[in-house]
Structure formats: C-alpha cells, structure tokens
Design a protein around this motif. Structure first.
Motif, mmCIF file in Angstrom:
data_model
loop_
_atom_site.group_PDB
_atom_site.id
_atom_site.type_symbol
_atom_site.label_atom_id
_atom_site.label_comp_id
_atom_site.label_asym_id
_atom_site.label_seq_id
_atom_site.Cartn_x
_atom_site.Cartn_y
_atom_site.Cartn_z
ATOM 1 N N ALA A 175 46.539 -39.662 24.509
ATOM 2 C CA ALA A 175 45.454 -40.128 23.634
ATOM 3 C C ALA A 175 44.096 -39.839 24.270
ATOM 4 O O ALA A 175 43.164 -39.385 23.597
ATOM 5 N N TYR A 176 43.983 -40.089 25.570
ATOM 6 C CA TYR A 176 42.747 -39.806 26.295
ATOM 7 C C TYR A 176 42.431 -38.314 26.242
ATOM 8 O O TYR A 176 41.293 -37.917 25.946
ATOM 9 N N ASP A 177 43.425 -37.489 26.536
ATOM 10 C CA ASP A 177 43.229 -36.037 26.541
ATOM 11 C C ASP A 177 42.810 -35.520 25.168
ATOM 12 O O ASP A 177 41.968 -34.619 25.067
ATOM 13 N N THR A 178 43.382 -36.097 24.111
ATOM 14 C CA THR A 178 43.031 -35.698 22.747
ATOM 15 C C THR A 178 41.571 -36.006 22.454
ATOM 16 O O THR A 178 40.830 -35.171 21.928
ATOM 17 N N ASP A 179 41.137 -37.219 22.803
ATOM 18 C CA ASP A 179 39.732 -37.598 22.583
ATOM 19 C C ASP A 179 38.790 -36.745 23.426
ATOM 20 O O ASP A 179 37.739 -36.314 22.958
ATOM 21 N N LEU A 180 39.172 -36.494 24.676
ATOM 22 C CA LEU A 180 38.337 -35.678 25.556
ATOM 23 C C LEU A 180 38.187 -34.264 25.004
ATOM 24 O O LEU A 180 37.095 -33.685 25.026
ATOM 25 N N LYS A 181 39.256 -33.728 24.466
ATOM 26 C CA LYS A 181 39.215 -32.388 23.875
ATOM 27 C C LYS A 181 38.246 -32.350 22.695
ATOM 28 O O LYS A 181 37.484 -31.398 22.533
ATOM 29 N N GLU A 182 38.226 -33.400 21.874
ATOM 30 C CA GLU A 182 37.297 -33.475 20.739
ATOM 31 C C GLU A 182 35.852 -33.556 21.214
ATOM 32 O O GLU A 182 34.965 -32.888 20.660
ATOM 33 N N ASN A 201 34.623 -32.534 24.138
ATOM 34 C CA ASN A 201 34.256 -31.253 24.754
ATOM 35 C C ASN A 201 34.042 -30.161 23.714
ATOM 36 O O ASN A 201 33.194 -29.283 23.902
ATOM 37 N N ALA A 202 34.775 -30.224 22.604
ATOM 38 C CA ALA A 202 34.583 -29.234 21.535
ATOM 39 C C ALA A 202 33.177 -29.357 20.943
ATOM 40 O O ALA A 202 32.545 -28.346 20.606
ATOM 41 N N VAL A 203 32.666 -30.569 20.836
ATOM 42 C CA VAL A 203 31.306 -30.763 20.314
ATOM 43 C C VAL A 203 30.285 -30.276 21.333
ATOM 44 O O VAL A 203 29.303 -29.617 20.973
ATOM 45 N N TYR A 204 30.495 -30.573 22.616
ATOM 46 C CA TYR A 204 29.601 -30.017 23.643
ATOM 47 C C TYR A 204 29.612 -28.491 23.587
ATOM 48 O O TYR A 204 28.571 -27.846 23.706
ATOM 49 N N MET A 205 30.785 -27.922 23.379
ATOM 50 C CA MET A 205 30.922 -26.467 23.311
ATOM 51 C C MET A 205 30.097 -25.898 22.153
ATOM 52 O O MET A 205 29.533 -24.809 22.268
ATOM 53 N N GLU A 206 30.017 -26.637 21.062
ATOM 54 C CA GLU A 206 29.227 -26.198 19.900
ATOM 55 C C GLU A 206 27.744 -26.063 20.249
ATOM 56 O O GLU A 206 27.031 -25.269 19.635
ATOM 57 N N ALA A 207 27.276 -26.837 21.210
ATOM 58 C CA ALA A 207 25.858 -26.800 21.581
ATOM 59 C C ALA A 207 25.481 -25.524 22.329
ATOM 60 O O ALA A 207 24.346 -25.048 22.233
ATOM 61 N N VAL A 208 26.422 -24.974 23.056
ATOM 62 C CA VAL A 208 26.114 -23.862 23.969
ATOM 63 C C VAL A 208 25.483 -22.653 23.277
ATOM 64 O O VAL A 208 24.426 -22.184 23.716
ATOM 65 N N PRO A 209 26.060 -22.113 22.191
ATOM 66 C CA PRO A 209 25.435 -20.917 21.602
ATOM 67 C C PRO A 209 24.023 -21.160 21.067
ATOM 68 O O PRO A 209 23.186 -20.255 21.095
#
Length: 139
Positions: free
Chosen positions: A72-79, A81-89
C-alpha cells in the motif's frame, strides 16, 4: 518606445490565486496558457510549480497515513512520484526559455534528486545540481 508596463505579456497569470486547493484546475488552466503561448516562461514554470505543489500535498497526506502493508505504501509512493515526474518537463522547458533562473534550476535539482531511483533521474540531478552551483557562483 513602449513602457515596461506595455511590454509585459498579455497573459499575466496569478498563480497563487488559482492554486488555492484545486491543483488540477490550476494545472488545466496553465496547460491552456502554454497551449496558447508555448514559449511563455511563466506558463511552463508555473505548470511545474503546480505539479510540485500537488505532489507535495499528496506526500503530506501520505506521511500522515498509517500503513499496514509495504504494498500500500509503495503504491501511494508511486502515485506521488508520478506527479513529481510530471513537473520535470515543464521546468525543463522553463529552463530552456530562461537559463539564468535559479529557482527553476533549484526545482529541477530537488525533484530529480527525489526521483533519483527512476531511470535517468540521477544523471539529471547531477546536471542540474552543477548548473545551479554555477548559476550561484559556487563552482
């Protein structure tokens, strides 16, 4: 000769007024700004900012949770991090448009470090960390 006021972009976003608590609405608004003016520094920069604010808030909520399983923790962390990843470009585009903006470099360095376990992110962290130090006259 036009005054400083006349040279300002037509699109003058008020990012912190839009942000309030509706991050997705702010992101959608700034995506429209970038669609209309793709080379507007502020549009790209604030898209990165709003993705970061959204991810920060998700991270805060996550840190307040009590997890009963690693999955459950890993699933939330992945979500998150995916939003942080969206910021990069968006920050990378902003940097391309305004290479002397220290705030953009600082965001890129911080986000890439957070995502360092993702493919290519540690290289990006090293790149932006070096550029930030150079911009600050530290290297």
């Amino acid at each position: 000769m036009p005054t400083t006021r006349e040279r300002r972009p037509l699109v003058r976003p008020r990012p912190y007024l839009l942000c309030a608590e509706n991050y997705d609405e702010s992101i959608a608004s700034f995506k429209k700004v970038v669609e209309l003016k793709p080379d507007l520094f502020e549009g790209n920069y604030y898209l990165g900012v709003f993705y970061t604010i959204k991810a920060d808030e998700m991270n805060k909520v996550m840190n307040e949770k009590q997890y009963s399983s690693q999955t459950a923790y890993d699933t939330d962390l992945k979500e998150v991090n995916a939003v942080y990843m969206e910021a990069v470009p968006w920050f990378e585009k902003a940097y391309e448009l305004k290479k002397d903006d220290v705030n953009t470099l600082d965001f890129l360095k911080s986000i890439c470090f957070r995502l360092r376990d993702e493919e290519g992110m540690m290289d990006k962290y090293n790149k932006y960390n070096t550029l930030l130090k150079e911009a600050k006259g530290e290297e």
